[in-house]
Design a protein around this motif. Structure first.
Motif, short mmCIF file in Angstrom:
data_model
loop_
_atom_site.label_atom_id
_atom_site.label_comp_id
_atom_site.label_asym_id
_atom_site.label_seq_id
_atom_site.Cartn_x
_atom_site.Cartn_y
_atom_site.Cartn_z
N GLU A 68 38.81 25.11 -32.31
CA GLU A 68 38.61 25.16 -33.75
C GLU A 68 37.12 25.18 -34.09
OE1 GLU A 68 40.11 22.86 -37.78
OE2 GLU A 68 40.53 21.97 -35.83
N ASN A 69 36.73 26.10 -34.93
CA ASN A 69 35.37 26.28 -35.46
C ASN A 69 34.33 26.74 -34.44
OD1 ASN A 69 36.07 25.53 -38.15
ND2 ASN A 69 36.13 23.41 -37.46
N GLU A 118 32.78 30.11 -35.70
CA GLU A 118 31.99 29.94 -36.92
C GLU A 118 30.67 29.22 -36.64
OE1 GLU A 118 36.26 30.50 -37.86
OE2 GLU A 118 35.21 29.16 -36.50
N VAL A 119 30.71 28.21 -35.79
CA VAL A 119 29.49 27.47 -35.46
C VAL A 119 28.53 28.35 -34.67
CG1 VAL A 119 28.56 25.54 -34.10
CG2 VAL A 119 30.52 25.18 -35.64
N GLU A 156 26.68 30.69 -36.85
CA GLU A 156 25.57 30.04 -37.55
C GLU A 156 24.40 29.77 -36.60
OE1 GLU A 156 25.01 29.37 -40.87
OE2 GLU A 156 26.74 30.70 -41.01
N ASN A 186 33.96 17.87 -31.31
CA ASN A 186 34.35 19.19 -31.80
C ASN A 186 33.10 20.02 -32.09
OD1 ASN A 186 33.40 18.50 -34.52
ND2 ASN A 186 35.21 17.17 -34.59
N TRP A 187 33.34 21.27 -32.49
CA TRP A 187 32.23 22.19 -32.73
C TRP A 187 31.46 21.85 -34.01
CZ3 TRP A 187 29.53 25.63 -30.02
CH2 TRP A 187 29.97 25.88 -28.74
N ASN A 188 32.09 21.24 -34.98
CA ASN A 188 31.34 20.82 -36.17
C ASN A 188 30.31 19.76 -35.80
OD1 ASN A 188 32.67 22.59 -37.88
ND2 ASN A 188 34.27 21.10 -38.37
N GLU A 189 30.68 18.85 -34.92
CA GLU A 189 29.74 17.83 -34.46
C GLU A 189 28.60 18.46 -33.66
OE1 GLU A 189 29.78 13.58 -32.05
OE2 GLU A 189 31.70 14.53 -32.53
N TYR A 229 27.38 21.42 -34.15
CA TYR A 229 26.50 22.04 -35.14
C TYR A 229 25.58 21.01 -35.79
CZ TYR A 229 24.89 24.72 -39.13
OH TYR A 229 24.09 25.34 -40.06
N GLU A 230 26.13 19.89 -36.18
CA GLU A 230 25.33 18.84 -36.83
C GLU A 230 24.24 18.30 -35.89
OE1 GLU A 230 25.27 18.15 -40.04
OE2 GLU A 230 26.82 19.68 -40.27
#
Length: 193
Positions: free
Chosen positions: A73-74, A77-78, A81, A175-178, A180-181
């Motif tokens: 997941e993501n 998208e990551v 970016e 996860n991929w959102n983490e 990215y952050e």
């Protein structure tokens, strides 16, 4: 000029980490569930010899690494970016004869990259050096340790098979959102210096 050189593993890192399980269960006539995959090595998980695993892999590698393997997941998208401000290099241990299939997988799934390196070995340190890697994103605990012990910062994406003690150069991410952050934070910190 781009900010960071980010190296990314493929299997288990951008893809579902258990993509191989159904095929292995069918081949070995087993019923191993995801929660039982607590080791990286398929032969240990399946309770078979290393030779049996190699035989299985040689017969199934093209089927296992096809365009239908789902992405985490993501991840896409990551990476879309991240590539705007950073170099993205995929560095995979896949067999060299999977090179075209690897390009096909990334391209057909719309994953952007600057380059792809299909090594045919789990030893990634030399390539990380060559690419002047700032951050390596990985799912293999052994690879993460090896890279980190050679001075590379590693983001280890969480799986059932890599929950072991970490050293100061490895950060576990869920996860991929983490991811990215953390990379955004790294960029902000480097600009403040």
């Amino acid at each position: 000029m781009k900010n960071l050189n980010i190296c990314i593993d493929i299997d288990g890192t951008i893809t579902d980490p258990y993509f191989w399980l159904d095929i292995a269960n069918k081949y070995f006539n087993k019923n191993v569930t995801i929660d039982k995959v607590t080791e990286y090595k398929v032969d240990i998980v399946m309770g078979v010899t290393r030779d049996d695993y190699y035989d299985f892999y040689d017969k199934n590698k093209f089927k296992m690494h096809n365009d239908n393997v789902s992405l985490r997941e993501n991840a896409k998208e990551v990476i879309e970016e991240l590539i705007k401000l950073n170099n993205i290099y995929f560095v995979t241990a896949r067999d060299k004869d999977l090179k075209l299939l690897t390009y096909s997988y990334l391209n057909n799934n719309g994953i952007p990259y600057d380059d792809i390196f299909v090594l045919g070995t789990h030893y990634k340190v030399d390539m990380a050096r060559k690419l002047k890697c700032d951050i390596f994103i990985e799912d293999s605990y052994e690879n993460a340790l090896q890279l980190s012990e050679n001075g590379f910062k590693v983001l280890l994406i969480d799986t059932n098979y890599n929950r072991k003690p970490l050293n100061k150069n490895i950060v576990r991410v869920l996860n991929w959102n983490e991811i990215y952050e953390l990379i955004k934070e790294t960029l902000l910190c480097s600009k403040a210096i």
